[in-house]
Design an enzyme around this catalytic site. Sequence first.
Site, PDB file in Angstrom:
ATOM      1  N   ARG A  52      33.400  95.175  52.288  1.00 52.70           N
ATOM      2  CA  ARG A  52      33.555  93.813  51.765  1.00 52.70           C
ATOM      3  C   ARG A  52      32.316  93.318  51.014  1.00 52.70           C
ATOM      4  O   ARG A  52      32.388  92.309  50.315  1.00 52.70           O
ATOM      5  CB  ARG A  52      33.917  92.836  52.896  1.00 52.70           C
ATOM      6  CG  ARG A  52      35.331  93.047  53.418  1.00 52.70           C
ATOM      7  CD  ARG A  52      35.767  91.928  54.355  1.00 52.70           C
ATOM      8  NE  ARG A  52      37.187  91.963  54.630  1.00 52.70           N
ATOM      9  CZ  ARG A  52      37.758  92.523  55.709  1.00 52.70           C
ATOM     10  NH1 ARG A  52      36.996  93.101  56.626  1.00 52.70           N
ATOM     11  NH2 ARG A  52      39.065  92.504  55.865  1.00 52.70           N
ATOM     12  N   ASP A  78      31.515  96.819  64.138  1.00 52.27           N
ATOM     13  CA  ASP A  78      32.690  96.087  64.623  1.00 52.27           C
ATOM     14  C   ASP A  78      32.679  96.180  66.153  1.00 52.27           C
ATOM     15  O   ASP A  78      33.480  96.892  66.758  1.00 52.27           O
ATOM     16  CB  ASP A  78      33.963  96.698  64.018  1.00 52.27           C
ATOM     17  CG  ASP A  78      33.957  96.601  62.511  1.00 52.27           C
ATOM     18  OD1 ASP A  78      34.359  95.571  61.990  1.00 52.27           O
ATOM     19  OD2 ASP A  78      33.496  97.557  61.853  1.00 52.27           O
ATOM     20  N   PHE A  98      37.261 102.958  50.928  1.00 55.10           N
ATOM     21  CA  PHE A  98      36.145 102.410  50.159  1.00 55.10           C
ATOM     22  C   PHE A  98      34.850 102.725  50.903  1.00 55.10           C
ATOM     23  O   PHE A  98      34.081 101.863  51.291  1.00 55.10           O
ATOM     24  CB  PHE A  98      36.312 100.902  49.911  1.00 55.10           C
ATOM     25  CG  PHE A  98      35.658 100.477  48.625  1.00 55.10           C
ATOM     26  CD1 PHE A  98      36.192 100.885  47.407  1.00 55.10           C
ATOM     27  CD2 PHE A  98      34.504  99.714  48.607  1.00 55.10           C
ATOM     28  CE1 PHE A  98      35.582 100.518  46.210  1.00 55.10           C
ATOM     29  CE2 PHE A  98      33.886  99.349  47.413  1.00 55.10           C
ATOM     30  CZ  PHE A  98      34.434  99.750  46.225  1.00 55.10           C
ATOM     31  N   HIS A 108      30.327 104.686  56.978  1.00 54.41           N
ATOM     32  CA  HIS A 108      31.428 105.618  57.262  1.00 54.41           C
ATOM     33  C   HIS A 108      30.904 107.062  57.268  1.00 54.41           C
ATOM     34  O   HIS A 108      31.293 107.872  58.121  1.00 54.41           O
ATOM     35  CB  HIS A 108      32.509 105.516  56.184  1.00 54.41           C
ATOM     36  CG  HIS A 108      33.151 104.165  56.048  1.00 54.41           C
ATOM     37  ND1 HIS A 108      33.009 103.388  54.928  1.00 54.41           N
ATOM     38  CD2 HIS A 108      33.938 103.460  56.895  1.00 54.41           C
ATOM     39  CE1 HIS A 108      33.698 102.258  55.081  1.00 54.41           C
ATOM     40  NE2 HIS A 108      34.263 102.272  56.270  1.00 54.41           N
TER      41      HIS A 108
HETATM   42  P1  AMP Z   1      36.436 100.002  58.105  1.00 53.14           P
HETATM   43  O1  AMP Z   1      36.763 100.934  56.982  1.00 53.14           O
HETATM   44  O2  AMP Z   1      35.637  98.806  57.680  1.00 53.14           O
HETATM   45  O3  AMP Z   1      37.629  99.675  58.949  1.00 53.14           O
HETATM   46  O4  AMP Z   1      35.455 100.792  59.065  1.00 53.14           O
HETATM   47  C1  AMP Z   1      35.796 102.048  59.592  1.00 53.14           C
HETATM   48  C2  AMP Z   1      34.808 102.429  60.656  1.00 53.14           C
HETATM   49  O5  AMP Z   1      33.505 102.473  60.110  1.00 53.14           O
HETATM   50  C3  AMP Z   1      34.775 101.414  61.806  1.00 53.14           C
HETATM   51  O6  AMP Z   1      34.635 102.117  63.037  1.00 53.14           O
HETATM   52  C4  AMP Z   1      33.542 100.614  61.491  1.00 53.14           C
HETATM   53  O7  AMP Z   1      32.930 100.040  62.632  1.00 53.14           O
HETATM   54  C5  AMP Z   1      32.636 101.669  60.878  1.00 53.14           C
HETATM   55  N1  AMP Z   1      31.628 101.029  60.043  1.00 53.14           N
HETATM   56  C6  AMP Z   1      31.843 100.123  59.058  1.00 53.14           C
HETATM   57  N2  AMP Z   1      30.662  99.698  58.554  1.00 53.14           N
HETATM   58  C7  AMP Z   1      29.687 100.343  59.250  1.00 53.14           C
HETATM   59  C8  AMP Z   1      28.263 100.331  59.214  1.00 53.14           C
HETATM   60  N3  AMP Z   1      27.578  99.574  58.366  1.00 53.14           N
HETATM   61  N4  AMP Z   1      27.599 101.127  60.072  1.00 53.14           N
HETATM   62  C9  AMP Z   1      28.273 101.913  60.957  1.00 53.14           C
HETATM   63  N5  AMP Z   1      29.613 101.972  61.045  1.00 53.14           N
HETATM   64  C10 AMP Z   1      30.320 101.201  60.205  1.00 53.14           C
END
Ligand code: AMP
Length: 283
Positions: A187, A150, A32, A37
Amino acid sequence: MKIINSIVAMQALAIAPEREGRRIALVPTMGFLHEGHASLLRHGRSLGDVLVLSIFVNPIQFGQNEDLDRYPRDVERDCRIAEACGVDIVFMPTAAEVYPPGFQTGVSVRNLSLPLCGASRPGHFEGVATVVAKLFNIVRPDVALFGTKDYQQLAVIRRMTGDLNMPVEIIGMPIVREADGVAMSSRNAYLSPFERQSATCLMRALIHAREMFAAGERSVAILLNETRAVIEKEASAVIDYIEFREGSTLQELEVADDSTLLALAVKIGKTRLIDNTVLGEEL
Ligand code: AMP
């Protein structure tokens, strides 16, 4: 762009003789995709010869009453974004293959996993560390990119790769925000328009704390009260935690300095959002 579902096929590519001398960059995600990302993917493109995006909604990092079943998914859209960012391989394994019957091994980064999100989500970081260790063994990246959105996750992964001598360089990337300052997150899709407006309180709280710090306030007790007051003004916000911690060990503090992390987890309606800032760094 190749789409690979099988672990064996992905592992075969990673250790194939054709790989010789080619650097693999990995961006692990739960899909998503959004601009946060995409920023990791674009930087990953510049660091590796082969750019791998993994999409896996990892069941073992979700608690019993969390949002595993309703986590947003849109693989077609993700693939379009991936293609535009220059991804070579999208690796999308099934949970059944990642966790076959009898699976029982976990990676525990003990102390860093205890506070903050680890306290609210017991077992979460063991789930994260375990899946990331597996992804590293399957994809064999030279470099892997993670967001500081994160922050604790990044700290856990850095510690794991160091402690276990994993031959991969970990890159932390800045938080990408919406125009109104809300940190991008898959989210955010759960939020109603009213809740989306309320979600700005996280960023407003970070800014307020940063301004007090910049004006010379160093007492964590005072900074904490001030930060809490901003969130408490928002009727639909329920604080999970607000914490000032030492930026690398995540130890508790009484006096803040430039390397102090301010981390927040706040529920807006049913949606739990996180955000953070390091007081002496740019937002
Ligand atoms: P997730 O799909 O939420 O598990 O995130 C995958 C990767 O993208 C993780 O390393 C997150 O820290 C990074 N990520 C998610 N949201 C952001 C954001 N707003 N800015 C930078 N990196 C992000």
